[in-house]
Design an enzyme around this catalytic site. Structure first.
Site, short mmCIF file in Angstrom:
data_model
loop_
_atom_site.label_atom_id
_atom_site.label_comp_id
_atom_site.label_asym_id
_atom_site.label_seq_id
_atom_site.Cartn_x
_atom_site.Cartn_y
_atom_site.Cartn_z
NE ARG A 1 -24.93 15.78 -6.88
CZ ARG A 1 -26.09 15.60 -6.25
NH1 ARG A 1 -26.14 14.86 -5.15
NH2 ARG A 1 -27.20 16.14 -6.70
CB SER B 1 -23.60 19.98 -12.40
OG SER B 1 -24.99 19.99 -12.66
CD GLU C 1 -21.45 17.08 -9.57
OE1 GLU C 1 -22.14 16.11 -9.94
OE2 GLU C 1 -21.95 18.18 -9.26
#
Length: 383
Positions: free
Chosen positions: A165, A252, A375
């Site tokens: 990520r 998420s 995130e």
């Protein structure tokens, strides 16, 4: 349009107004608008699908550039390996629509990334991944408008330093992704030996293999993989649905922590651990031939300590924050389907989202001694 709140443009459905909205429908408009904003404003927000953005209730104190470009094309590339195809997607093209088109054309490599909300241009920024596939495995390059030069340039995937990520863009390289190039397998070529239907890349994620009723490593029809992934994501509230408040989220909310094996050994034995293939720098070796040529002896560099990825969802739940949890009087709550998504139950404010996120971070830190990292991109919200 300037009065439109950002809550109408993000999947979390919170956020106040912006100072100004600028919309780009073509690549050239995107280049022109971005350069103009850089020249006249120090702070402006690039917004695509809004699936990874949470803005405060006060809104964004500057212009917002909406990316609304679209299009997919095939790129001729004489360096491609046999059985491969290179495609280009404009930054504003809907990601899931891109996956669906590739599946329909028999191109394999992103079928397990079905159902991920957002636009193609955001995919390399986050290095999106799911169910055993990651964008870094198929990304060839991007066209990038550099804020330092105002010139578009092609950046190869290796230059982006893609990680979990993460990318150099997420770490601060300022600019705008104009398009992305992917190299996929022409699944029809692979399938020629097994039948007429396009076949997927090997299934690598155990949960997906179980849902498909096959062993890990098996290949199945592309459409079968896409359908199974969409079912799995829908069961977790991860496919956008107007009627399902579990999908009113940014996906998420926290990344899965990556820690050393030594730290992980201090966690409960049932805490999920996923090894990270990252051997670090191998010890240096100097050959006899190099010594004979007068080259200096290399100094060995010790490999970094082995690392593992933990499950943020497990940590949250075992820190005493269960599915569906909400603070008293709040409009935000954890998803009723899993503990990794903070959701808007219909009347949440950005302040509600931030308050719940801070509570979760505090609980996990108190229980396990590590700090969860959000995130999504947060603007005007402290976690």
């Amino acid at each position: 349009m300037s009065a439109q709140p950002l809550s109408a443009l993000t999947t979390m459905r919170v956020g106040g107004p912006a100072e100004e909205f600028v919309t780009a429908h073509t690549r050239d408009e995107l280049v022109e608008a971005a350069i103009s904003l850089w020249q006249r404003s120090h702070d402006w927000l690039l917004l695509g699908g809004g699936s990874n953005t949470v803005v405060s209730d006060e809104g964004y104190p500057g212009p917002v550039l909406l990316v609304r470009t679209s299009g997919i094309s095939q790129v001729e590339d004489p360096d491609l390996a046999p059985g491969s195809v290179r495609i280009r997607a404009e930054a504003g093209h809907d990601w899931d629509a891109l996956v669906a088109e590739c599946v329909n054309r028999g191109w394999a490599g992103i079928e397990a990334l079905s159902g991920i909300p957002g636009l193609a241009g955001a995919a390399p920024v986050q290095n999106i991944g799911a169910y055993g596939q990651e964008l870094s495995e198929v990304l060839h390059s991007i066209e990038f408008l550099d804020a330092a030069t105002f010139e578009p340039r092609r950046m190869l995937a290796a230059e982006l330093e893609l990680g979990y990520r993460d990318s150099v863009i997420k770490q601060g390289l300022e600019g705008v992704v104009l398009s992305i190039d992917l190299v996929l397998a022409d699944a029809a070529v692979v399938a020629a030996e097994t039948g007429p239907e396009a076949i997927s890349e090997p299934i690598r994620f155990a949960q997906l293999a179980t849902a498909l009723g096959v062993e890990v490593g098996s290949r199945v029809p592309l459409h079968t993989v896409r359908d199974a992934v969409l079912r799995l994501r829908a069961a977790k509230g991860m496919v956008l649905d107007e009627a399902d408040h579990d999908t009113w989220s940014s996906g998420s909310f926290f990344t899965n922590p990556i820690v050393t094996e030594r730290f992980a050994r201090g966690l409960p034995s049932d805490a999920p651990r996923f090894p990270i293939v990252d051997p670090g720098e191998a010890p240096a070796v100097t050959t006899f031939e190099e010594l004979a040529e007068g080259q200096p002896l290399r100094v060995p560099t010790p490999a970094r300590e082995r690392r593992v990825k933990l499950s943020a969802a497990w940590l949250i739940e075992h820190a005493g924050v269960p599915k569906g949890y909400r603070l008293p009087g709040s409009g935000a709550a954890l998803s009723s389907k899993h503990t990794l998504a903070i959701t808007n139950r219909g009347a949440a404010s950005a302040a509600d989202v931030g308050e719940l996120a801070r509570f979760i971070v505090q609980r996990v830190q108190q229980e396990f001694g590590l700090v969860l990292v959000p995130e999504p991109n947060l603007y005007g919200i402290e976690v």
